[in-house]
Motif scaffolding. Structure first.
Motif, PDB file in Angstrom:
ATOM      1  N   UNK A 183       0.765  -1.219  -0.090  1.00  8.29           N
ATOM      2  CA  UNK A 183      -0.007   0.020   0.136  1.00  8.29           C
ATOM      3  C   UNK A 183       0.840   1.288   0.259  1.00  8.29           C
ATOM      4  N   UNK A 184       1.831   1.222   0.938  1.00  8.23           N
ATOM      5  CA  UNK A 184       2.742   2.406   0.778  1.00  8.23           C
ATOM      6  C   UNK A 184       4.127   2.369  -0.257  1.00  8.23           C
ATOM      7  N   UNK A 185       4.447   1.457  -0.891  1.00 11.48           N
ATOM      8  CA  UNK A 185       5.476   1.128  -1.069  1.00 11.48           C
ATOM      9  C   UNK A 185       5.883   1.966  -2.319  1.00 11.48           C
ATOM     10  N   UNK A 186       5.044   2.735  -3.119  1.00 11.41           N
ATOM     11  CA  UNK A 186       5.433   3.586  -3.943  1.00 11.41           C
ATOM     12  C   UNK A 186       5.743   5.066  -3.208  1.00 11.41           C
ATOM     13  N   UNK A 187       5.620   5.150  -1.990  1.00 13.89           N
ATOM     14  CA  UNK A 187       6.140   6.361  -1.472  1.00 13.89           C
ATOM     15  C   UNK A 187       7.354   6.087  -0.545  1.00 13.89           C
ATOM     16  N   UNK A 188       7.785   4.825  -0.370  1.00  8.79           N
ATOM     17  CA  UNK A 188       8.964   4.525   0.653  1.00  8.79           C
ATOM     18  C   UNK A 188      10.228   5.375   0.431  1.00  8.79           C
ATOM     19  N   UNK A 189      11.041   5.549   1.020  1.00  3.85           N
ATOM     20  CA  UNK A 189      12.462   6.094   0.926  1.00  3.85           C
ATOM     21  C   UNK A 189      13.584   5.104   1.152  1.00  3.85           C
ATOM     22  N   UNK A 190      14.612   5.636   0.836  1.00  4.08           N
ATOM     23  CA  UNK A 190      15.812   4.501   0.953  1.00  4.08           C
ATOM     24  C   UNK A 190      15.774   4.006   2.056  1.00  4.08           C
ATOM     25  N   UNK A 191      15.664   4.608   3.133  1.00  4.42           N
ATOM     26  CA  UNK A 191      15.839   3.913   4.719  1.00  4.42           C
ATOM     27  C   UNK A 191      14.855   3.057   4.889  1.00  4.42           C
ATOM     28  N   UNK A 192      13.518   2.981   4.168  1.00  3.38           N
ATOM     29  CA  UNK A 192      12.474   2.016   4.425  1.00  3.38           C
ATOM     30  C   UNK A 192      12.853   0.649   3.618  1.00  3.38           C
ATOM     31  N   UNK A 236      21.112  -5.782  -5.980  1.00  8.10           N
ATOM     32  CA  UNK A 236      20.010  -5.121  -5.576  1.00  8.10           C
ATOM     33  C   UNK A 236      20.542  -3.827  -4.859  1.00  8.10           C
ATOM     34  N   UNK A 237      21.572  -4.032  -4.081  1.00  4.03           N
ATOM     35  CA  UNK A 237      22.020  -2.710  -3.410  1.00  4.03           C
ATOM     36  C   UNK A 237      22.606  -1.473  -4.555  1.00  4.03           C
ATOM     37  N   UNK A 238      22.776  -2.060  -5.682  1.00  6.55           N
ATOM     38  CA  UNK A 238      23.408  -1.077  -6.593  1.00  6.55           C
ATOM     39  C   UNK A 238      22.014  -0.402  -7.554  1.00  6.55           C
ATOM     40  N   UNK A 239      20.998  -0.909  -7.185  1.00  5.95           N
ATOM     41  CA  UNK A 239      19.726  -0.574  -7.797  1.00  5.95           C
ATOM     42  C   UNK A 239      19.476   0.936  -7.673  1.00  5.95           C
ATOM     43  N   UNK A 240      18.877   1.810  -8.258  1.00  5.18           N
ATOM     44  CA  UNK A 240      18.274   2.869  -8.101  1.00  5.18           C
ATOM     45  C   UNK A 240      16.985   2.605  -7.152  1.00  5.18           C
ATOM     46  N   UNK A 241      16.560   3.696  -6.318  1.00  2.00           N
ATOM     47  CA  UNK A 241      15.440   3.375  -5.612  1.00  2.00           C
ATOM     48  C   UNK A 241      14.200   3.023  -6.475  1.00  2.00           C
ATOM     49  N   UNK A 242      13.962   3.513  -7.443  1.00  2.00           N
ATOM     50  CA  UNK A 242      12.824   3.171  -8.256  1.00  2.00           C
ATOM     51  C   UNK A 242      12.916   1.681  -8.697  1.00  2.00           C
ATOM     52  N   UNK A 243      14.083   1.207  -9.090  1.00  2.00           N
ATOM     53  CA  UNK A 243      14.126  -0.219  -9.549  1.00  2.00           C
ATOM     54  C   UNK A 243      13.990  -1.113  -8.293  1.00  2.00           C
ATOM     55  N   UNK A 244      14.661  -0.562  -7.180  1.00  2.00           N
ATOM     56  CA  UNK A 244      14.374  -1.448  -5.838  1.00  2.00           C
ATOM     57  C   UNK A 244      12.796  -1.559  -5.382  1.00  2.00           C
ATOM     58  N   UNK A 245      12.161  -0.420  -5.461  1.00  2.00           N
ATOM     59  CA  UNK A 245      10.640  -0.526  -5.278  1.00  2.00           C
ATOM     60  C   UNK A 245      10.066  -1.414  -6.185  1.00  2.00           C
ATOM     61  N   UNK A 246      10.299  -1.427  -7.812  1.00  2.00           N
ATOM     62  CA  UNK A 246       9.672  -2.558  -8.538  1.00  2.00           C
ATOM     63  C   UNK A 246      10.170  -3.849  -8.394  1.00  2.00           C
ATOM     64  N   UNK A 247      11.589  -4.107  -7.939  1.00  2.00           N
ATOM     65  CA  UNK A 247      11.657  -5.245  -7.703  1.00  2.00           C
ATOM     66  C   UNK A 247      11.040  -6.248  -6.493  1.00  2.00           C
ATOM     67  N   UNK A 248      11.044  -5.147  -5.278  1.00  2.00           N
ATOM     68  CA  UNK A 248      10.403  -5.514  -4.144  1.00  2.00           C
ATOM     69  C   UNK A 248       8.786  -5.522  -4.392  1.00  2.00           C
ATOM     70  N   UNK A 249       8.286  -5.009  -4.955  1.00  2.00           N
ATOM     71  CA  UNK A 249       6.885  -5.082  -5.600  1.00  2.00           C
ATOM     72  C   UNK A 249       6.429  -6.396  -6.124  1.00  2.00           C
TER      73      UNK A 249
END
Length: 702
Positions: A515-524, A544-557
């Motif tokens: 529900x909140x993943x699109x708004x998470x920040x790096x520390x989340x 994974x650690x080298x991904x951009x925040x946007x790509x990390x979110x996409x992968x986790x989603x």
């Protein structure tokens, strides 16, 4: 004359438009010719008879039929000379033959022979669902359905490959184009037009058959085991307090949820009675005793059966029938009584147990009645899969068995409503024809039966993912038809509810993150990643650690937004079948899977060693969530590991064949779900694989 009725040999694909008058044949032939940039052969009879009408005001007469046939053959042969891959014939001699028989109750033998011999790759039978249009030559606006049936029967009797085209002009054209394109593909795969029609009748896609043929050719993939799933390493061990808390959570939440119990129940009970059928086939009552047979065949299971005969729930009913039908039954020797007993329960004109579905067989004897698995499943549904006084129960059955189930279900529903206040809504579905798989011979060529038809076989219980996909529910309990118990239903229900509570708890956390993943920040990200690794047993990709925040979110989603299953696991006590393992995918990633022995390469000593170290067995006791965090249903077919099916060897009419089993329902069909394994007590697992299992304490009165 016969020479003038011969078709020219050709490699052109020829399609004949076939059907009663005023059904759009000419329109369709023109449209198809334009679409495929080729020519069409017009109907010779129309110009011939129109000219006759204009000159003589006379319609068709018997002496006109042979000139029409000759003219039609000539037009078609001329069109073939300039056709581009396809030729569309507005009519055929078979139409002339049918009209001759309808109007004159006779067909010239020469015309009849030519009409039968004229060859087309496919006939399009045009339906009578379009308006009848009058002209000088048409005279049959009535009885169009009867005429259509006559045309259809002619195709069947003459063994022609055909498909019916219905609907308006646009619908027919689009359907015809799709059929023709696929017919061309089928021919490239060395299937005949009749094969193609059979494939279409089975609602199977050509692409699916090609994939299956490739699997036969290249071999099915084997699972790559990393290690067995054990307590603390893939299998969760809950304390009694944790079980209680999970069950309480489910009870608190269930009023807001739509629950359903899903019971695969389509198989006949033939395996339950296999050793008894073998006994009847191989025992010679005239020359040996049953004890001699047991010693000769080392038939220990028959010894167990006979020793426990009076404990079977069906004993009294069968014994009473024998006493009624055999007047001197009590005076017979024990061998004779036992022999008659076994014959009685298996004979097709008596109890016929082996040919009935397990669900309707007598399983448990109570003080006042004998219960079937159907009854036990209905009773269970009231305990753990009911919400707001309604329980939804879904059986997958064979179509031929549904009536037997309904006869058991209907009185039980009324009884439960009175006794418990629970209304049970029971639904049935069948395994889809489209999930059948093609069989091949030992050289991997399509296997054919004695009539030359392709052989398709049910794709195994993995096909039921389609049935599961059609359900609408928030929480679904899955349990096999034979996994029921006579006693301790409250205990069974407790652990089912605890599994459901475990599912709800993990789902709530997953939904919270989504529900909140699109708004998470790096520390989340670290928190979610830890949850994915520790709670969902799923790793993230190496970089994974080298991904951009946007790509990390996409992968986790992508990891989080999947169907969820919680599987009850019991300790392995020697039962054959699947179990929980950590497996490696092609990229070396670990995942938890339920793996059947047939999926493992037993020639690999390392893989065999991992199998032998397995500590738990899969009881096929699942609780599933098939909706996403927005309340929308997942398409479960998108989460199948299509490589996890397997090849089995069978035979048909004494001829060996190879068949393909689809990825199992709780194996490869759910391979890409979020998966949690929870250890549950052995009491929750009570399958009846052979009739002797009914002698176990779980199936006996206490």
């Amino acid at each position: 004359m016969e020479e003038n009725l011969k078709q020219q040999p050709t490699n052109t694909i020829k399609i004949a438009i076939f059907g009663p008058e005023s059904t759009g044949k000419t329109t369709l032939a023109k449209q198809l010719a334009a679409h495929y940039e080729t020519v069409w052969a017009p109907e010779f009879a129309r110009d011939y008879l129109q000219d006759k009408w204009n000159k003589l005001k006379k319609g068709c007469e018997p002496e006109d039929l042979m000139p029409i046939a000759v003219g039609q053959t000539r037009l078609e042969n001329e069109a073939l000379l300039i056709a581009n891959k396809y030729l569309f014939a507005d009519t055929s001699l078979l139409v002339t033959k049918v009209f001759s028989e309808i109007y004159y109750n006779f067909c010239d033998p020469i015309l009849d022979k030519a009409a039968r011999e004229h060859d087309y790759d496919l006939f399009f039978l045009t339906d009578v669902d379009v308006p009848w249009e009058k002209d000088d030559l048409r005279d049959s606006p009535l009885d169009r359905n009867s005429t259509f049936d006559t045309f259809k029967q002619a195709l069947i009797e003459n063994d022609k490959a055909f498909m019916v085209l219905s609907g308006n002009m646009v619908t027919r054209l689009n359907k015809a184009i799709g059929i023709i394109d696929n017919l061309s593909k089928a021919k490239e795969m060395n299937f005949s037009p009749k094969d193609y029609v059979q494939i279409c009748d089975n609602e199977i896609q050509l692409e699916t058959i090609q994939k299956q043929l490739n699997i036969f050719k290249n071999g099915a993939s084997k699972a790559l085991l990393s290690r067995p799933a054990t307590l603390g390493d893939g299998i969760i061990k809950l304390s009694e307090l944790q079980f209680q808390n999970a069950a309480d959570l489910f009870d608190n939440e269930k009023s807001k949820l739509k629950l359903k119990k899903f019971v695969p129940a389509s198989g006949a009970a033939s395996r339950m009675f296999k050793f008894l059928n073998e006994f009847l086939n191989e025992f010679d009552s005239e020359t040996e005793t049953i004890n001699a047979y047991i010693n000769r065949k080392k038939a220990n299971n028959l010894t167990v059966f006979l020793a426990g005969l009076e404990k079977f729930p069906f004993f009294e009913q069968v014994n009473d029938r024998l006493r009624t039908e055999i007047t001197d039954f009590d005076s017979l020797k024990q061998d004779q009584k036992n022999y008659h007993f076994i014959k009685k329960i298996l004979a097709s004109d008596n109890f016929d147990f082996a040919n009935k579905p397990k669900g309707v067989l007598p399983f448990h004897k109570y003080k006042d009645h004998v219960a079937t698995p159907v009854e036990e499943h209905l009773n269970e549904s009231a305990y753990y899969s009911s919400s707001n006084t309604i329980a939804h129960l879904h059986f997958t059955v064979s179509e031929i068995h549904q009536e037997q189930f309904e006869k058991k279900v209907d009185p039980l529903k009324s009884k439960m409503k009175i006794q418990s206040g629970i209304e049970v809504d029971v639904k049935f579905s069948y395994q889809k024809k489209s999930t059948d798989t093609i069989a091949v011979d030992l050289e991997n060529n399509p296997f054919r039966n004695e009539y030359g038809l392709l052989v398709f076989r049910p794709g195994g219980h993995g096909a039921l993912i389609e049935n599961l996909n059609a359900l609408d529910a928030d929480v679904i309990f899955i349990k096999n038809i034979d996994n029921v118990i006579q006693n301790h239903i409250e205990t069974i229900a407790f652990y089912k509810k605890a599994l459901a509570g475990t599912l709800i708890e993990i789902q709530q956390q997953v939904f919270s993150y989504l529900t909140k993943i699109e708004q998470v920040r790096e520390h989340d990200i670290e928190e979610i990643t830890t949850f994915v690794k520790n709670k969902l047993n799923t790793g993230v990709i190496d970089d994974f650690t080298k991904y951009t925040l946007e790509n990390k979110i996409s992968h986790l989603k992508a990891i989080l937004n999947r169907p969820i299953r919680v599987c009850g696991m019991v300790k392995n006590e020697g039962e054959p079948g699947g179990g929980p393992f950590w497996t490696l995918d092609s990229k070396g990633n670990d995942s938890l899977q339920i793996i059947e022995t047939s999926q493992i390469d037993l020639t690999n000593s390392q893989q065999k060693d991992i199998l032998q170290k397995a500590t738990h067995f899969n009881p096929v006791d699942l609780v599933c969530a098939i909706k996403d965090f927005k309340g929308e249903k997942f398409d479960l077919t998108q989460f199948i590991d299509i490589k996890s099916g397997f090849i089995v060897e069978k035979n048909k009419n004494g001829k060996p064949l190879k068949a393909y089993e689809l990825p199992g329902l709780w194996n490869g069909a759910m391979a890409n779900w979020i998966t949690l394994f929870v250890e549950v007590p052995l009491i929750t697992f009570n399958p009846v694989k052979t009739v002797n299992d009914l002698l176990k304490p779980a199936h006996q009165p206490q």
